[in-house]
Design a protein around this motif. Structure first.
Motif, PDB file in Angstrom:
ATOM      1  N   ALA A  38      -0.555 -25.589  45.238  1.00 54.27           N
ATOM      2  CA  ALA A  38      -0.013 -26.873  45.612  1.00 54.27           C
ATOM      3  C   ALA A  38      -0.489 -27.847  44.396  1.00 54.27           C
ATOM      4  O   ALA A  38       0.580 -28.572  43.842  1.00 54.27           O
ATOM      5  CB  ALA A  38      -0.229 -27.662  46.818  1.00 54.27           C
ATOM      6  N   GLU A  68       1.828 -29.149  41.379  1.00 53.45           N
ATOM      7  CA  GLU A  68       2.235 -30.514  41.152  1.00 53.45           C
ATOM      8  C   GLU A  68       1.749 -30.865  39.931  1.00 53.45           C
ATOM      9  O   GLU A  68       2.291 -31.936  39.171  1.00 53.45           O
ATOM     10  CB  GLU A  68       1.040 -31.097  42.199  1.00 53.45           C
ATOM     11  CG  GLU A  68       1.436 -32.799  42.213  1.00 53.45           C
ATOM     12  CD  GLU A  68       0.561 -33.404  43.501  1.00 53.45           C
ATOM     13  OE1 GLU A  68      -0.738 -33.521  43.074  1.00 53.45           O
ATOM     14  OE2 GLU A  68       1.171 -33.552  44.446  1.00 53.45           O
ATOM     15  N   ASP A  90      14.172 -30.995  45.088  1.00 51.73           N
ATOM     16  CA  ASP A  90      13.156 -30.509  46.170  1.00 51.73           C
ATOM     17  C   ASP A  90      14.145 -29.037  46.721  1.00 51.73           C
ATOM     18  O   ASP A  90      13.421 -28.393  47.479  1.00 51.73           O
ATOM     19  CB  ASP A  90      13.214 -31.534  47.306  1.00 51.73           C
ATOM     20  CG  ASP A  90      12.220 -32.782  46.842  1.00 51.73           C
ATOM     21  OD1 ASP A  90      11.393 -32.471  45.833  1.00 51.73           O
ATOM     22  OD2 ASP A  90      12.268 -33.681  47.539  1.00 51.73           O
ATOM     23  N   ARG A 134      11.650 -27.465  49.897  1.00 46.76           N
ATOM     24  CA  ARG A 134      10.511 -28.282  50.246  1.00 46.76           C
ATOM     25  C   ARG A 134      10.343 -28.207  51.606  1.00 46.76           C
ATOM     26  O   ARG A 134       9.473 -27.923  52.512  1.00 46.76           O
ATOM     27  CB  ARG A 134      10.467 -29.561  49.575  1.00 46.76           C
ATOM     28  CG  ARG A 134       9.108 -30.234  49.785  1.00 46.76           C
ATOM     29  CD  ARG A 134       9.206 -31.625  49.250  1.00 46.76           C
ATOM     30  NE  ARG A 134       9.020 -31.472  47.834  1.00 46.76           N
ATOM     31  CZ  ARG A 134       8.430 -31.203  46.956  1.00 46.76           C
ATOM     32  NH1 ARG A 134       6.936 -30.874  47.604  1.00 46.76           N
ATOM     33  NH2 ARG A 134       8.300 -31.191  45.653  1.00 46.76           N
ATOM     34  N   ALA A 143       7.826 -26.192  54.052  1.00 46.79           N
ATOM     35  CA  ALA A 143       7.069 -26.927  54.915  1.00 46.79           C
ATOM     36  C   ALA A 143       6.917 -26.411  56.465  1.00 46.79           C
ATOM     37  O   ALA A 143       5.769 -26.346  56.975  1.00 46.79           O
ATOM     38  CB  ALA A 143       7.313 -28.424  54.866  1.00 46.79           C
ATOM     39  N   ARG A 178      -2.755 -32.937  52.499  1.00 50.45           N
ATOM     40  CA  ARG A 178      -1.902 -33.332  51.764  1.00 50.45           C
ATOM     41  C   ARG A 178      -0.597 -34.035  52.336  1.00 50.45           C
ATOM     42  O   ARG A 178       0.505 -33.812  51.574  1.00 50.45           O
ATOM     43  CB  ARG A 178      -1.305 -31.815  51.014  1.00 50.45           C
ATOM     44  CG  ARG A 178      -2.602 -31.004  50.370  1.00 50.45           C
ATOM     45  CD  ARG A 178      -1.781 -29.918  49.745  1.00 50.45           C
ATOM     46  NE  ARG A 178      -1.060 -30.253  48.608  1.00 50.45           N
ATOM     47  CZ  ARG A 178      -1.347 -31.005  47.341  1.00 50.45           C
ATOM     48  NH1 ARG A 178      -2.560 -30.920  47.240  1.00 50.45           N
ATOM     49  NH2 ARG A 178      -0.738 -31.337  46.537  1.00 50.45           N
ATOM     50  N   ASP A 179      -0.495 -34.642  53.363  1.00 52.03           N
ATOM     51  CA  ASP A 179       0.418 -35.274  53.958  1.00 52.03           C
ATOM     52  C   ASP A 179       1.871 -34.768  53.902  1.00 52.03           C
ATOM     53  O   ASP A 179       2.796 -35.278  53.861  1.00 52.03           O
ATOM     54  CB  ASP A 179       0.353 -36.590  53.037  1.00 52.03           C
ATOM     55  CG  ASP A 179       1.095 -37.723  54.059  1.00 52.03           C
ATOM     56  OD1 ASP A 179       1.456 -37.656  55.384  1.00 52.03           O
ATOM     57  OD2 ASP A 179       1.664 -38.686  53.308  1.00 52.03           O
ATOM     58  N   GLN A 233       2.843 -32.485  51.886  1.00 58.77           N
ATOM     59  CA  GLN A 233       3.333 -31.910  50.700  1.00 58.77           C
ATOM     60  C   GLN A 233       2.866 -30.500  50.570  1.00 58.77           C
ATOM     61  O   GLN A 233       1.732 -30.228  50.701  1.00 58.77           O
ATOM     62  CB  GLN A 233       2.742 -32.983  49.624  1.00 58.77           C
ATOM     63  CG  GLN A 233       3.055 -34.123  49.721  1.00 58.77           C
ATOM     64  CD  GLN A 233       4.812 -34.401  49.519  1.00 58.77           C
ATOM     65  OE1 GLN A 233       5.148 -33.716  48.569  1.00 58.77           O
ATOM     66  NE2 GLN A 233       5.235 -35.453  50.396  1.00 58.77           N
ATOM     67  N   VAL A 278       6.554 -25.921  46.296  1.00 56.43           N
ATOM     68  CA  VAL A 278       8.112 -25.494  46.569  1.00 56.43           C
ATOM     69  C   VAL A 278       8.334 -24.104  46.201  1.00 56.43           C
ATOM     70  O   VAL A 278       9.180 -23.401  46.707  1.00 56.43           O
ATOM     71  CB  VAL A 278       9.056 -26.719  46.153  1.00 56.43           C
ATOM     72  CG1 VAL A 278      10.401 -26.162  46.184  1.00 56.43           C
ATOM     73  CG2 VAL A 278       8.773 -28.017  46.482  1.00 56.43           C
ATOM     74  N   ARG A 286      17.221 -35.390  43.498  1.00 49.94           N
ATOM     75  CA  ARG A 286      16.541 -35.997  44.704  1.00 49.94           C
ATOM     76  C   ARG A 286      16.952 -37.351  44.936  1.00 49.94           C
ATOM     77  O   ARG A 286      17.130 -37.682  46.049  1.00 49.94           O
ATOM     78  CB  ARG A 286      15.072 -36.083  44.180  1.00 49.94           C
ATOM     79  CG  ARG A 286      14.047 -36.604  45.448  1.00 49.94           C
ATOM     80  CD  ARG A 286      12.575 -36.379  44.903  1.00 49.94           C
ATOM     81  NE  ARG A 286      12.220 -35.312  44.469  1.00 49.94           N
ATOM     82  CZ  ARG A 286      11.795 -34.814  43.097  1.00 49.94           C
ATOM     83  NH1 ARG A 286      11.788 -35.613  42.213  1.00 49.94           N
ATOM     84  NH2 ARG A 286      11.240 -33.593  43.202  1.00 49.94           N
TER      85      ARG A 286
END
Length: 999
Positions: free
Chosen positions: A29, A33, A122, A137, A141, A161-162, A164, A167, A191
Motif C-alpha cells: 500500500a 501510494e 480508482d 479500489r 477493499a 489505513r482507514d 485505503q 488498487v 475520479r
C-alpha cells in the motif's frame, strides 16, 4: 466470464501473502501510494503512451495510440502486442516488468509506470483482443476485509489505513473489446473534476517531444470533448541527432554496479538531441530520460537520453552511468552543431553561455564546451570552409564588409557579430584588436594600389559610424597624392574643385598632405580627413607654418598670393585664424610688412594709428584681392579685434599675446588678484590701442561706438569665474586699457570724470569731461570710465570723492550730502585708505568737516538728539552699515549705551492715535525730564521697543518710531495737539495707500 489471464490465482496468492504477513500489505500500500502521489502524479499520459510504444515495438508494427477524453472518462487505445498473462502479472506486481526480453526496444524499464493512472482513477480497466482485466479500489477493499477475518493483523492494518488499499495488486476479470483498429484499450473513469482538469492539461501539453521520446510510435491522436488533433512525423519539424550503444562487460561492471537488477540487465544506452526547425518553437527546458523529468536544461534543444532515474522518477540519479551518458550527450551535441554548420546554419546561438540551470545542466555544458572548440563549426570568411574554433580568429569590431577585405591577409578569420561575442569567447576563439591589425596594414599592404585602399575604405563605411571603432581606426594607412603612404587619417586633405589652380603646389613644400584621388572615399571624412575646402586648407598646420615663416621664404609673394587667393573666394573662411596676420605683404614702398602692421590707404585706421607703427598696403594688392580679403588676414581698415573662448587667465592664448598690457588686465580682473584657476568664457579685445595717436581719441571712441563688433569689445563686461566657481563681472580689456592708459591734454586720465549727464550733485565733486564726450554713446562713456552716478566710481574715484567732500573750503549743502550718503553707503568699491576727515551735518541746514574720530553714523532719528556723541553722518539700514565701513566711522550705538536714566510713568496711548496708526503700542512712558546716558532728550525708544517721551512732539516721534511708522509722526503730533482733527485725519488716512487703478 472466462479468466483467461489467471487473475483469480493472482488475487489468491496476493491475499494469502497479506494474510500470512500483514506487513506486506502495508508495504504494498505504501509503495503504490508513493508512486501514485509522487513520481507518477502527473505522468498518466506519458506512461500510457510509453506502454503503447513498447507494445508496438514488441509486435514489430508501427505504433499508434489514441487518447479520447469525454464525459469524465479517458480511453487510451493502442496497436501492438495485446495483453498477456505475464502482462497482467507485471501490472499487479509493482517491482516486476514484462519487458525484460525486449530491453533494447522498450522504453519502460520498471513495470511500475501503470501506477500513474491512480492519480486520476480508482477503477482502471484494460481491454485487449486477448481478454480484459480491471482493478478496483472498492472491490480490493472488500476482498481485504473478507481476508481480514482470517488474520487479525491484516484487519488491524486495514483499519490503521482507514480503509485505503493498494488498487493494482488484485486484478479482476473484465469483459469488452478495444476499439476497431486497435489491439488494446485502457479505460479510466476519472475520479473527480480535479482529475479531469489534470487530464485536460496533460493532453494539451502533449507535443512532438513525446513522439521523439517514443520512437515506437508513428502517430498519436488526441481527442478532447470532440476536438481531435494528431501528432505525427515529428522529425520533419526537428533537426535530430541520435547516438546509441551497448555497454561491454567492463562498462557494465563499472557503470551499472549501483543500479537495480532490472537496469543491470539492460546494457543499452541512447541519446537524442533535437532542434526545432521553426524558430518560433521553443524546446522543453527539462531533460527527458527519455520521458520528462524535473531536471532543468538551459540549452536551446530537446535532450532525450536513457539517464538512470532516482526512485521519485523525477530526477536523474547521480553516478558513473550518468557521467558516461553526459559525455555521450556532449559529443552528440557537438555533432549536431557540426551537422547544422555544414548545412549553413549559424550555430553560435546554440553555444552554451551564461549560467547553468542545475547540476546536470552544468555538467553537460562543461563537457560540451570541451568538445566544441575541436569541432568544425565556424565558416572561414575567405572560402567558407568550416574551421575548428581553436583554429579560428576574429578581429574585434570588424564587420562583414571589412572582414572580406581582411580575409586574404588574416588566416582563419571568421565573422564576429556583437551579439556573438560571448559565444566566441566560450569557444576560446582568438581575438585580434582592430587597432593592432590596422596598425599592421601599412606593412602588410604597403605595395597595394590606391584603388585597393579605396576598397578598404568602402568596406569600413558602416564601422566608421561607431565612435569607438573610429578611435581604433586612428592609424589607418592612407596613400597620398605624392606617392607616400602615411598612417592616420585625421587632418589629411581630400582633393576637391573649390581651390584656385597652383595653390596646393605652393604649399606642397611645407608638407600639405593630400589624399591620392584614386583612394578618396567618404569613410575618410568620417575618420577625420578634411574636405579640400578653402577653410580646410587654411586650417592645415602646414599652411600655418608657411604663413608664419613667409618673411623668410624664397618667394614670399607666392605664399601671399596663394593665401589671399583662398581667402578672397570667401573671407569668412579666415574667421578665427588670427595667425594669418603674420602673412607678409608689400606696403606702398614695396617693403615686406606683416599684415597686422598694414592699413588700407585712406582708411580710418590710417588716420588714427601712429605712422611709425603701421604702413599703407600696396594699392595693387588692394585692387587685386579686395578689401574684405585683406581685412580677413589682419590688414586694418578700421580698428581690429582679436577674440578667444574659454580663456585661462594664468595661461593666456597665443592669439592675445601681442595685446598691450594684457597680463596686467588679467591680474586686475582676476579674483583677489590671483590668476591661478580663473577663467573667462569669452574675451573680445580691440588690438593696437597703444598705436593710437593722442589727439585721435575723440574720433577713435566714435569709431568704437559705431561698429557693432568694436562696441561689443568695449562695452560688454567679461564674466570671470574663480577657482571656487563663483562668477563676477569685470571690465573688458578694451575698457580697462582706456581707463588705465588714455590721458587728456591736461595730463589727467579721461576715466573718472563727470559724465555729461551725471547727477549735478555728484558732478560738482568731479572733473568735467571734454565737450566732445557728449557726442559719444552713453554706454561707451560709461565703459571708458566717465561717471554718471556714484555707482560708476571705481575705488580710486571713491577715494577722490571722499577727499573732495572732506575739503573744508567746499560749501556742501545738507540736501547734497544726504543724497550722496544714500548712494555711498551702497558701494562695494572701497578706496585703498579710509579718510582722515569726514563731512557731517552742521547747524541751520549746513554741513561741516570734522576728524573721522569725532563723527558717528546715526541710523535712527533719536540719536540725532545726542550732540554729545560728535558730528553726525546720517543714513538708515544697510546704507548706514555701508557708510560706517566706508568712512571707518562707528555707529552711534557702538559709542553710547542708549540707556534711559530713571523710570517714567506708564500711560495709555490715546485711542484715536491707535485707530489712526494701529501699529503703535498700547502704553507709553511719560517723563518729567528724560535723560539717556546722562544726556537730556525729548524722546527715546528703548531696547524693548517701548516709547518714552517728555514732550508732545517727542511723544509723536517715539510712537511713530516704535510702531515702525516714522512717516506718521506728523499725523500723530497733529492729533495729539488737536484731537478735534480726528475725523479729518481719519479720512486722509484712507488715501495713504491708494487702491490699484483698474486695468
Amino acid at each position: 466470464m472466462t479468466d483467461v489471464f489467471g487473475s483469480g490465482g493472482i488475487r489468491e496468492r496476493v491475499l494469502a501473502g497479506w494474510v500470512a504477513a500483514p506487513v506486506r500489505f502495508r508495504e504494498d500500500a505504501n509503495a503504490e501510494e508513493d508512486l501514485a502521489l509522487g513520481g507518477y502524479l502527473d505522468r498518466v499520459v506519458v506512461e500510457l503512451a510509453q506502454n503503447a510504444a513498447d507494445a508496438a515495438a514488441r509486435a514489430g508494427v508501427p505504433g499508434r495510440v489514441r487518447f479520447s477524453f469525454r464525459d469524465g472518462t479517458l480511453v487510451v487505445a493502442n496497436t501492438g502486442t495485446p495483453l498477456s498473462a505475464e502482462g497482467v502479472e507485471s501490472l499487479a506486481t509493482l517491482r516486476a516488468s514484462a519487458k525484460r526480453d525486449d530491453a533494447e526496444s522498450a522504453v519502460g524499464r520498471f513495470g511500475v509506470g501503470f501506477s500513474a493512472v491512480l492519480a486520476v482513477t480508482d477503477e482502471p480497466v484494460i481491454l485487449s483482443r486477448t481478454g480484459g482485466v480491471r482493478f478496483s479500489r472498492a472491490d480490493t477493499a472488500a476482498s481485504v476485509t473478507e481476508a481480514g477475518r482470517q488474520s487479525p493483523g491484516l484487519e488491524t492494518e486495514l483499519r490503521r489505513r482507514d480503509g485505503q488499499v493498494p488498487v493494482l495488486r488484485l486484478p479482476f476479470t473484465a469483459d469488452g473489446e478495444p476499439p476497431e483498429g486497435y489491439d488494446t484499450a485502457v479505460i479510466l473513469p476519472l475520479r473527480d473534476e480535479a482529475a479531469a482538469e489534470l487530464v485536460r492539461r496533460l493532453l494539451d501539453e502533449a507535443d512532438d517531444a513525446l513522439l521523439l521520446a517514443l520512437p515506437g510510435l508513428d502517430r498519436i491522436e488526441i481527442e478532447v470533448d470532440g476536438s481531435v488533433r494528431a501528432l505525427t512525423d515529428a522529425e520533419s519539424r526537428w533537426y535530430v541527432q541520435r547516438a546509441a550503444g551497448i555497454l561491454d562487460e567492463n562498462d557494465r561492471e563499472r557503470l551499472l554496479a549501483d543500479r537495480p537488477t532490472e537496469e543491470r540487465s539492460r546494457p543499452f544506452w541512447s541519446v537524442l538531441w533535437a532542434l526545432p526547425r521553426d524558430a518560433d518553437t521553443q524546446p522543453p527546458r527539462t531533460v527527458h530520460a527519455p520521458t520528462p523529468t524535473d531536471e532543468p536544461l538551459s540549452l536551446p534543444a530537446l535532450l532525450l537520453a536513457t539517464f538512470p532515474l532516482d526512485p521519485s522518477r523525477r530526477h536523474v540519479a547521480q553516478g558513473p552511468l550518468t557521467d558516461r551518458l553526459v559525455q555521450e550527450a556532449a559529443s552528440a551535441y557537438a555533432e549536431l552543431l557540426r551537422t547544422r554548420a555544414e548545412d549553413g546554419a549559424d550555430v553560435l546561438p546554440l553555444v552554451p553561455t551564461g549560467l547553468a540551470a542545475g547540476a546536470l545542466d552544468r555538467a553537460l555544458r562543461e563537457l560540451i564546451l570541451t568538445e566544441l572548440p575541436n569541432t568544425p563549426l565556424l565558416p572561414a570568411v575567405e572560402d567558407g570552409t568550416l574551421l575548428k574554433p581553436r583554429d579560428a580568429v576574429v578581429v574585434e569590431g570588424s564587420d562583414d564588409a571589412f572582414n572580406t577585405v581582411l580575409a586574404p591577409i588574416v588566416g582563419g578569420l571568421v565573422r564576429s557579430a556583437r551579439q556573438d561575442r560571448t559565444a566566441l569567447d566560450a569557444l576560446a576563439v582568438r581575438r585580434l584588436e582592430l587597432a593592432d591589425l590596422v596598425d599592421q596594414l601599412g606593412t602588410v599592404a604597403e605595395a597595394e594600389s590606391p584603388e585597393w585602399w579605396r576598397g578598404v575604405y568602402a568596406a569600413l563605411s558602416a564601422m566608421v559610424m561607431d565612435p569607438l571603432l573610429r578611435e581604433a581606426l586612428g592609424t589607418l594607412p592612407v596613400p597620398l597624392a605624392d606617392g607616400r603612404l602615411v598612417r592616420g587619417v585625421r587632418g589629411l586633405l581630400l582633393p576637391g574643385h573649390e581651390l584656385p589652380p597652383g595653390v596646393l603646389a605652393t604649399f606642397g613644400e611645407y608638407g600639405v598632405r593630400v589624399v591620392h584621388p584614386d583612394a578618396v572615399h567618404p569613410s575618410l571624412e568620417r575618420l577625420g580627413a578634411l574636405s579640400m575646402s578653402p577653410r580646410a586648407l587654411l586650417d592645415d598646420s602646414a599652411v600655418r607654418t608657411a604663413v608664419e615663416h613667409s618673411g623668410e621664404a624664397d618667394d614670399p609673394d607666392a605664399i601671399a598670393e596663394a593665401v589671399l587667393a583662398v581667402v578672397a573666394a570667401d573671407p569668412s573662411h579666415a574667421d578665427g585664424l588670427w595667425w594669418l596676420s603674420d602673412l607678409v605683404l608689400r606696403d606702398a614702398d614695396g617693403e615686406l610688412v606683416p599684415a597686422n602692421a598694414l592699413v588700407i590707404p585712406g582708411s580710418d585706421a590710417e588716420s588714427v594709428l601712429d605712422e611709425e607703427e603701421v604702413a599703407p598696403i600696396d594699392r595693387a594688392i588692394v585692387d587685386r584681392f579686395g578689401i574684405p580679403a585683406l581685412e580677413a588676414v589682419g590688414v586694418l581698415r578700421s580698428l581690429g579685434t582679436v577674440s578667444a573662448s574659454d580663456v585661462a587667465l594664468d595661461e593666456l592664448p597665443e592669439a592675445m599675446a601681442d595685446l598691450d598690457g594684457i597680463q596686467d588686465w588679467a591680474y586686475d580682473v582676476a579674483p583677489d588678484g590671483s590668476r591661478f584657476g580663473a577663467t573667462v568664457g569669452e574675451v573680445a579685445a580691440v588690438r593696437d590701442l597703444d598705436w593710437i595717436v593722442d589727439d585721435a581719441w575723440p574720433r577713435v571712441l566714435e569709431i568704437l561706438g559705431s561698429s557693432p563688433e568694436l562696441r561689443r569689445a568695449l562695452v560688454e563686461p567679461v564674466r570671470v569665474v574663480g577657482p571656487d566657481d563663483r562668477p563676477h563681472g569685470a571690465p573688458s580689456y578694451t575698457a580697462w586699457w582706456i581707463r588705465e592708459r588714455v590721458l587728456l591734454p591736461d595730463g589727467e586720465p579721461l576715466a573718472g570724470r563727470a559724465d555729461p549727464e551725471a547727477d549735478p550733485v555728484l558732478a560738482n565733486f568731479l572733473d568735467r569731461a571734454p565737450e566732445w564726450s557728449a557726442r559719444l554713446d552713453p554706454a561707451v562713456r560709461t565703459a571708458v570710465g566717465l561717471v554718471k552716478e556714484v555707482g560708476d566710481l571705481d575705488s580710486e574715484g571713491v577715494g577722490l570723492l571722499l577727499e573732495r567732500l572732506a575739503d573744508p573750503e567746499r560749501v556742501v549743502e545738507e540736501s547734497a550730502i544726504l543724497r550722496l550718503w544714500s548712494q555711498l553707503g551702497s558701494l562695494t568699491a572701497y578706496p585703498a585708505q579710509t579718510p582722515e576727515r569726514v563731512r557731517v551735518l552742521g547747524a541751520g541746514g549746513a554741513t561741516r568737516v570734522v576728524a573721522a574720530g569725532d563723527a558717528v553714523v546715526a541710523d535712527a532719528p533719536m540719536w540725532l538728539q545726542r550732540e554729545d556723541l560728535g558730528g553726525f553722518v546720517v543714513a538708515s539700514g544697510v546704507v548706514a552699515d555701508g557708510l560706517s565701513d566706508l568712512l571707518d566711522v562707528p555707529m552711534a550705538q557702538e559709542v553710547a549705551a542708549g540707556k534711559i536714566d530713571g523710570e517714567g510713568t506708564a500711560a495709555d496711548v490715546p485711542e484715536i492715535v491707535r485707530e489712526l496708526v494701529p501699529e503703535v503700542p498700547d502704553v507709553w512712558w511719560e517723563h518729567e525730564e528724560l535723560t539717556v546716558d546722562g544726556a537730556e532728550v525729548s524722546w527715546w525708544v528703548d531696547e524693548e521697543g517701548e516709547p518714552h517721551a517728555a514732550t508732545f512732539n517727542g511723544l509723536a516721534k517715539a510712537l511713530a518710531w516704535s510702531a515702525g511708522r516714522w512717516d506718521q509722526r506728523h499725523a500723530i503730533l497733529a492729533i495729539l495737539n488737536d484731537p478735534a482733527r480726528a475725523s479729518e485725519l481719519r479720512i486722509d488716512a484712507t488715501f495713504d495707500h491708494p487702491a490699484t487703478p483698474p486695468d
